[in-house]
Enzyme design. Structure first.
Site, PDB file in Angstrom:
ATOM      1  N   MET A   1       1.047  -1.321   0.160  1.00 35.18           N
ATOM      2  CA  MET A   1       0.142   0.053   0.130  1.00 35.18           C
ATOM      3  C   MET A   1       0.797   1.302  -0.118  1.00 35.18           C
ATOM      4  O   MET A   1       1.703   1.235   0.948  1.00 35.18           O
ATOM      5  CB  MET A   1      -0.952  -0.006   1.105  1.00 35.18           C
ATOM      6  CG  MET A   1      -1.913  -1.307   1.366  1.00 35.18           C
ATOM      7  SD  MET A   1      -2.851  -1.405  -0.136  1.00 35.18           S
ATOM      8  CE  MET A   1      -3.589  -3.026   0.386  1.00 35.18           C
ATOM      9  N   CYS A   2       0.663   2.068  -0.988  1.00 37.27           N
ATOM     10  CA  CYS A   2       1.815   3.122  -1.263  1.00 37.27           C
ATOM     11  C   CYS A   2       1.084   4.518  -1.382  1.00 37.27           C
ATOM     12  O   CYS A   2      -0.083   4.587  -1.748  1.00 37.27           O
ATOM     13  CB  CYS A   2       2.811   2.722  -2.237  1.00 37.27           C
ATOM     14  SG  CYS A   2       3.462   1.061  -1.931  1.00 37.27           S
ATOM     15  N   THR A   3       1.863   5.444  -1.753  1.00 39.74           N
ATOM     16  CA  THR A   3       1.369   6.800  -2.213  1.00 39.74           C
ATOM     17  C   THR A   3       2.675   7.438  -3.031  1.00 39.74           C
ATOM     18  O   THR A   3       3.698   7.295  -2.915  1.00 39.74           O
ATOM     19  CB  THR A   3       1.313   7.960  -1.061  1.00 39.74           C
ATOM     20  OG1 THR A   3       0.411   7.159  -0.054  1.00 39.74           O
ATOM     21  CG2 THR A   3       0.510   9.125  -1.496  1.00 39.74           C
ATOM     22  N   GLU A  96       2.704   0.923  -6.963  1.00 37.51           N
ATOM     23  CA  GLU A  96       1.734   1.637  -6.315  1.00 37.51           C
ATOM     24  C   GLU A  96       0.583   0.512  -6.242  1.00 37.51           C
ATOM     25  O   GLU A  96       0.052   0.158  -7.378  1.00 37.51           O
ATOM     26  CB  GLU A  96       1.244   2.786  -6.934  1.00 37.51           C
ATOM     27  CG  GLU A  96       0.159   3.556  -6.366  1.00 37.51           C
ATOM     28  CD  GLU A  96       0.589   4.154  -5.101  1.00 37.51           C
ATOM     29  OE1 GLU A  96      -0.335   4.265  -4.193  1.00 37.51           O
ATOM     30  OE2 GLU A  96       1.601   4.717  -5.030  1.00 37.51           O
TER      31      GLU A  96
END
Length: 476
Positions: A1-3, A96
């Site tokens: 889980m990323c940004t 992502e």
């Protein structure tokens, strides 16, 4: 889980390309810094994920010559390299995590048995691709032929372009070259929408539009093709987990925009920032946790039940800013600023393309704390700070802010000297660069150890004061 944030070159203060991403999974996921040296492969050699006990049984032919490249992989498999550059100057950040719609996946599911995943992407692409466009296209071909084992977005950069690819279902994908004067912000959701196979700044799977039409996910009579609407999830989970992160990034970079937080599908995919962006702006994005609002989960007390998922979370195992300045030799023109662990409580240290080796303890660390690995030196400090964030975080953040500012000035001086020396003596220039980079790494590590001792002293004092159990005369 990323940004992630992807920035075109005319949207930056210095004309560079910027890519930033946080990698979030588990605080126990120690990261190693690895240099993959160039090597020759015998004809018929295969890259096999299972050789490293990776996520699937994905396989792909090795190139005749694998280029030198860097990655920052997880300790257990040495895969999922997160960020890196190769000797040709191609950089990659991935991935992502994004999610396709369930009804579309029911028809074209992910290939969880042998599809490509984030484990494989850096090693397969950086070993052979000489441009960002080539790397993007090759990943697309692999998705079409082998399928993807999960949904993902990947950013690619070189000295001329920056691209971003998103998957739809198991074998469908599109990619955009980021507009030169704009940026894109995303957080665990499909963001790309427009697609025209005739445009040179877009690419995608050959059937991406026809498949959606055939299966009822796009009706041309209702409007132009919309990749995100046709292929990616958009439900209540996005409203609190994803939309607020995109909203806050767009609000920081475009303060004049007023839009509902829960209207993520209608947020602009690309925006022209209201001021030119810098490396420091990217760090600010990655460190954000809605500070100053009622949704800050760390102030005034820790609140693990806050519904808005912040960008900076404790379980971030690393985050990075890729800075590509095409007018400079790639040895100093390509830099990855990596913050180990929780971005809000970490230090972004520059790692230059021309760095020839890492200290041994940069390749150490497991899921159990230790006293040697660079990962756990940062992580132990962060864990301690989180026991009293309000009091301790300002101490750490102020020290790292000063260090980063001083380092930026020292970098400018070093780069100036490098440019003077490299024309006459490339080996001397390389020595200058490597000695500088290793010193910065060592200084950041020393500061982290010193901060850990400072914080332990503060915590010891506080705990003693609260649990003194003194006699009346307080003499023993």
């Amino acid at each position: 889980m990323c940004t992630s944030v992807i920035v075109g070159e005319k949207a930056t203060a210095d004309g560079s390309f910027l890519l930033a991403r946080s990698a979030d999974s588990s605080a126990l996921k120690a990261q190693h810094f690895v240099i993959h040296e160039a090597r020759e492969w015998p004809e018929g050699s295969m890259y096999r994920t299972q050789d490293h006990k990776g996520a699937t049984a994905f396989e792909w032919p090795q190139p005749a010559r694998s280029m030198r490249f860097t990655t920052v992989p997880n300790w257990q498999t040495q895969l999922h390299g997160a960020v890196g550059f190769n000797e040709a100057g191609v950089g990659l950040t991935g991935t992502e995590s994004i999610f396709a719609r369930d009804d579309a996946l029911a028809i074209d599911p992910y290939n969880k048995a042998s599809g490509i995943t984030e484990d494989d992407i850096p090693d397969v692409l950086l070993s052979r691709c000489t441009t960002a466009r080539e790397a993007c296209a090759l990943l697309g071909r692999i998705i079409e032929e082998a399928g993807c084992g999960e949904g993902f977005g990947v950013g690619f950069v070189d000295s001329k372009e920056v691209w971003y690819l998103e998957t739809g279902t198991g074998h469908q994908w599109i990619a955009h070259r980021t507009p030169a004067d704009k940026y894109m912000a995303t957080g665990n959701q499909g963001r790309l929408r427009e697609y025209d196979p005739e445009r040179e700044d877009m690419m995608g799977s050959p059937t991406v539009m026809s498949w959606a039409k055939e299966h009822g996910f796009w009706n041309p009579e209702e409007g132009p093709f919309d990749f995100a609407a046709a292929y990616t999830r958009n439900d209540e989970r996005d409203r609190v987990y994803n939309d607020p992160r995109v909203w806050i990034m767009q609000k920081i970079l475009n303060p004049s925009i007023d839009q509902p937080v829960d209207d993520g599908r209608n947020f602009a995919v690309y925006l022209k920032p209201e001021k030119k962006l810098t490396v420091d702006d990217m760090k600010t994005m990655l460190r954000n946790h809605y500070e100053g609002t009622d949704h800050d989960p760390y102030s005034p007390v820790l609140n693990g039940n806050e519904p808005w998922r912040p960008i900076s979370v404790f379980r971030t195992y690393e985050s990075h800013v890729m800075h590509v300045r095409p007018w400079l030799p790639k040895e100093i023109g390509e830099v990855a600023y990596v913050g180990i662990g929780m971005a809000d409580l970490s230090c972004y240290v520059p790692y230059y393309h021309g760095l020839e080796s890492y200290p041994a303890h940069y390749g150490m660390g497991t899921d159990k704390a230790d006293s040697k690995s660079i990962y756990w030196k940062y992580r132990k400090l962060q864990t301690l700070v989180m026991t009293d964030y309000q009091k301790l975080a300002p101490v750490v953040k102020a020290a790292y802010k000063t260090f980063e500012a001083d380092t930026a000035k020292a970098q400018a001086d070093m780069e100036k000297k490098y440019m003077e020396v490299v024309k006459k003596d490339p080996k001397a220039a390389s020595k200058l660069l490597n000695e500088f980079n290793l010193k910065v790494m060592n200084d950041a590590e020393a500061l982290t150890e010193d901060l850990t001792n400072q914080v332990f002293t503060i915590r010891t004092t506080d705990i003693q004061a609260a649990n003194f159990f003194a006699n009346n005369k307080r003499k023993d």
